[in-house]
Motif scaffolding. Structure first.
Motif, mmCIF file in Angstrom:
data_model
loop_
_atom_site.group_PDB
_atom_site.id
_atom_site.type_symbol
_atom_site.label_atom_id
_atom_site.label_comp_id
_atom_site.label_asym_id
_atom_site.label_seq_id
_atom_site.Cartn_x
_atom_site.Cartn_y
_atom_site.Cartn_z
ATOM 1 N N ASN A 30 31.354 35.353 34.226
ATOM 2 C CA ASN A 30 31.773 36.256 35.304
ATOM 3 C C ASN A 30 30.576 36.980 35.908
ATOM 4 O O ASN A 30 30.459 37.115 37.137
ATOM 5 C CB ASN A 30 32.787 37.270 34.785
ATOM 6 C CG ASN A 30 34.128 36.643 34.439
ATOM 7 O OD1 ASN A 30 34.415 35.517 34.828
ATOM 8 N ND2 ASN A 30 34.947 37.379 33.700
ATOM 9 N N SER A 35 32.154 36.897 40.099
ATOM 10 C CA SER A 35 33.603 36.902 40.273
ATOM 11 C C SER A 35 34.246 36.681 38.908
ATOM 12 O O SER A 35 33.583 36.322 37.934
ATOM 13 C CB SER A 35 34.049 35.797 41.247
ATOM 14 O OG SER A 35 33.678 36.107 42.576
ATOM 15 N N ARG A 36 35.556 36.902 38.867
ATOM 16 C CA ARG A 36 36.281 36.733 37.607
ATOM 17 C C ARG A 36 36.895 35.338 37.561
ATOM 18 O O ARG A 36 37.649 34.954 38.464
ATOM 19 C CB ARG A 36 37.378 37.790 37.484
ATOM 20 C CG ARG A 36 37.985 37.883 36.105
ATOM 21 C CD ARG A 36 39.033 38.983 36.035
ATOM 22 N NE ARG A 36 39.544 39.110 34.675
ATOM 23 C CZ ARG A 36 40.669 39.736 34.349
ATOM 24 N NH1 ARG A 36 41.399 40.315 35.321
ATOM 25 N NH2 ARG A 36 41.073 39.801 33.101
ATOM 26 N N THR A 166 48.598 35.997 34.425
ATOM 27 C CA THR A 166 47.465 36.555 35.168
ATOM 28 C C THR A 166 47.865 37.438 36.347
ATOM 29 O O THR A 166 47.079 38.267 36.778
ATOM 30 C CB THR A 166 46.586 35.424 35.733
ATOM 31 O OG1 THR A 166 47.340 34.682 36.708
ATOM 32 C CG2 THR A 166 46.118 34.493 34.629
ATOM 33 N N VAL A 169 46.194 35.545 42.041
ATOM 34 C CA VAL A 169 44.759 35.237 42.053
ATOM 35 C C VAL A 169 44.369 34.814 43.464
ATOM 36 O O VAL A 169 45.223 34.581 44.322
ATOM 37 C CB VAL A 169 44.416 34.130 41.030
ATOM 38 C CG1 VAL A 169 44.701 34.587 39.609
ATOM 39 C CG2 VAL A 169 45.181 32.841 41.348
ATOM 40 N N THR A 297 38.955 36.588 42.192
ATOM 41 C CA THR A 297 39.583 36.220 40.922
ATOM 42 C C THR A 297 40.126 34.816 41.073
ATOM 43 O O THR A 297 40.961 34.551 41.950
ATOM 44 C CB THR A 297 40.733 37.178 40.555
ATOM 45 O OG1 THR A 297 40.216 38.501 40.410
ATOM 46 C CG2 THR A 297 41.396 36.748 39.246
#
Length: 327
Positions: A30, A35-36, A166, A169, A297
């Motif tokens: 990351n 970014s994730r 999650t 995204v 993400t």
């Protein structure tokens, strides 16, 4: 054509027969990419790959209709073979798998362990012809690896599970072989996370899907491809998957060196046994992140983790860990 409603029904149908695989991330990765990056670790699924979702869905649906066959036949390069063998064992149905002599030893052994008979042929075309002939027998069901509405619906449950973990995204990435996983993924994404971009990744050495997109018709590979990503070495996409693949935001063609690079790095960073077919999606991630602001993400579907020692030696024949991931 498969619908999102079919995926929702498949999700209910198979929920108690599969694992809820975890979401994993690497703080180092990351930081390097700005970014994730979230990974759905389907390599930890029963049989080691997402394919079991589609196989269980099709047989569960038939069981609901009291219409299970006497025998199942399937053609596969490995993961679908294991999935069909495992699903058949759940429902007490005999299974015979037709594959090539070059099938991964790990996948072949697992297929037989689950109780299926395995028939090997010199080429993919020979195996495909043999399974077709076998499917003509009375009481026999042919379960194709990707080109079937109920298979697509089952594979679409992978993203449905992931997004429940999650939340929304910015982009979703998955590998492309015959297109079953990506077809189910894009259907789910457009309903469940409509603002997300959806991208596929396939080997440059087996780029029939990308070529089909360019020519707006299904293009078949002229010869069996030589690629580390054996799970994406299908000769062509299918008539059920191609219309859905055309709704993607893009398919990235990945070189063999990049496939090896990301297989090494994901195995190292995530401490998971990850197939090259799964890992190549990271090149599509990097390509996209170069074109957008930092702080995204993204979700990567790690489709499988069945890789034998021969393929591992090929992947690690050159050390790529001295080259840090970056944009």
């Amino acid at each position: 054509m498969t619908s999102y409603a079919d995926i929702v029904q498949a999700h209910k149908r198979i929920a108690d027969k599969i694992h809820q695989t975890p979401i994993i991330e690497s703080s180092l990765l990351n930081n390097w990419l700005g970014s994730r990056v979230l990974f759905k670790a389907e390599c930890l699924q029963r049989t080691g790959a997402f394919k079991v979702r589609g196989a269980i869905n099709i047989l569960s649906k038939l069981a609901e209709q009291d219409a299970l066959p006497e025998q199942i036949v399937a053609n596969s390069s490995g993961n679908h073979a294991q999935a069909v063998a495992y699903a058949a064992s759940l429902f007490g149905v005999q299974a015979k798998i037709f594959s090539t002599e070059g099938v991964s030893a790990v996948k072949a052994q697992a297929t037989q362990y689950y109780g299926a008979e395995l028939a090997l042929y010199p080429t993919r075309l020979a195996a495909d012809e043999a399974v077709y002939q076998a499917s003509l027998a009375t009481g026999t069901l042919w379960i194709p690896p990707f080109n079937h509405p109920d298979i697509i619906a089952g594979q679409g449950t992978l993203l449905l599970d992931a997004l429940e973990q999650t939340g929304d995204v910015d982009a979703i990435f998955a590998p492309c072989g015959g297109g079953g996983l990506l077809s189910g993924t894009v259907l789910t994404a457009r309903e469940r996370c409509p603002l997300a971009k959806v991208f596929g990744a396939e080997p440059l050495a087996a780029n029939d899907a990308a070529e089909s997109m360019r020519q707006n018709k299904i293009i078949k590979l002229a010869q069996p491809p030589l690629t580390l990503a054996d799970g994406a070495a299908t000769p062509s996409v299918g008539e059920h998957t191609f219309p859905l693949l055309k709704t993607l935001d893009g398919i990235v063609e990945v070189s063999e060196s990049d496939i090896a690079y990301w297989t090494q790095w994901l195995q190292h960073l995530l401490k998971l046994h990850i197939e090259p077919t799964s890992a190549m999606s990271m090149q599509a991630v990097v390509n996209w992140l170069k074109s957008v602001p930092r702080g995204q993400t993204v979700l990567v579907l790690l489709s499988g983790g069945n890789i034998d020692h021969i393929k591992m030696k090929q992947v690690w024949s050159k050390d790529y860990l001295c080259q840090l991931p970056s944009l």
